[in-house]
Design a protein around this motif. Sequence first.
Motif, PDB file in Angstrom:
ATOM      1  N   LYS A 262      -0.327   0.018   9.211  1.00 38.94           N
ATOM      2  CA  LYS A 262      -1.009   0.460   7.988  1.00 38.94           C
ATOM      3  C   LYS A 262      -2.513   0.238   8.108  1.00 38.94           C
ATOM      4  O   LYS A 262      -3.319   1.076   7.687  1.00 38.94           O
ATOM      5  CB  LYS A 262      -0.459  -0.293   6.778  1.00 38.94           C
TER       6      LYS A 262
ATOM      7  N   TRP B  55       0.051   5.527   2.651  1.00 41.30           N
ATOM      8  CA  TRP B  55       1.342   5.028   2.177  1.00 41.30           C
ATOM      9  C   TRP B  55       2.344   6.147   1.902  1.00 41.30           C
ATOM     10  O   TRP B  55       3.495   5.880   1.574  1.00 41.30           O
ATOM     11  CB  TRP B  55       1.154   4.170   0.932  1.00 41.30           C
TER      12      TRP B  55
ATOM     13  N   VAL C  88       2.344   1.919  -5.267  1.00 41.98           N
ATOM     14  CA  VAL C  88       1.694   0.915  -4.435  1.00 41.98           C
ATOM     15  C   VAL C  88       0.673   0.176  -5.301  1.00 41.98           C
ATOM     16  O   VAL C  88      -0.244   0.804  -5.837  1.00 41.98           O
ATOM     17  CB  VAL C  88       0.989   1.566  -3.226  1.00 41.98           C
TER      18      VAL C  88
END
Length: 228
Positions: A155, A181, A187
Motif C-alpha cells: 500500500k 484502496w 477506509v
Amino acid sequence: MRIAVIDNTPEQAELVHQALASGGHACTLHASGVKGLAPVLPEDADLLIIDWQAHPSSTPDVVRAIHGSRPALPILLLVGRADEDGLLAALAAGATDYQVKPLRRGELVMRVQTLLKRAYPQRQADVTVRFGNFAFDANTCRLALNDVPLDVTQKEFALALLFFRNLGRPLSRAYIQENVWSREADVPSRTMDTHVSRIRNKLGLRPENGFRLAPVYSFGYRLEQLAR
C-alpha cells in the motif's frame, strides 16, 4: 506495454486511457467492428480490453474470433453487473479475465499488470519507473532510493507511486482511496493519514530533501518538488 481497447463509450474509453497511461502503458482505441466479427487489431498489441457493450449480443463470438487468431493475447472484459450471466460463455471462448463496472482506476491498472506479468514473465524484470533518485519496480512493489532498497508495504508503494506520477498536482482523498484502496469500503481517514506519514518518513519527502508532501486543506494531499 501496448494495450488495445475496444469501447464504444467515449467517457469510459478516456478513463481507461488515462488509467493505463498512468501505469506506463501505451493505449490505442479501436472501433467495435461489425456485430459478431472481430476488429483488426495491431500485431504488436500485448493485451486487449473489450467492453461487453461494444457487442452486447455477440461478445463471446468476438472473443472466440480474436482468441482463434491470437491465442496468446490476454483479453480483459469490462462488464456491467447485468452482463455477468454471459461471462461463462465469454471465458470459455477465450477471455482471460473480467472487471465489473463502474471501473476503478487503481483496480484496473493492477488487474492489467497481473495479466501482463502472467502472459509475459520474461519481459517484466526490466520494467522500472524512475523519478529522480527514486526507482519504482511495479512488478515486485520494490522501491529504492539511490539504489538502496526502502522497506515499504504494498500500500505504501502504491501511494508513493501515485504521488510521484502526479507530482505537483493536488489529489483528493476520494481519488487516493480509489487508486490505492480500490474497493475497500469505508477506509478511515486516519488510515490514509498514517500511510501518508509513513511514506513521508521512509522516503524523506521533506523540504530539506527537495520535496514537500503536505495536506491540502479540506481536499487531500499534494507532493511538490522544491527548487534547489
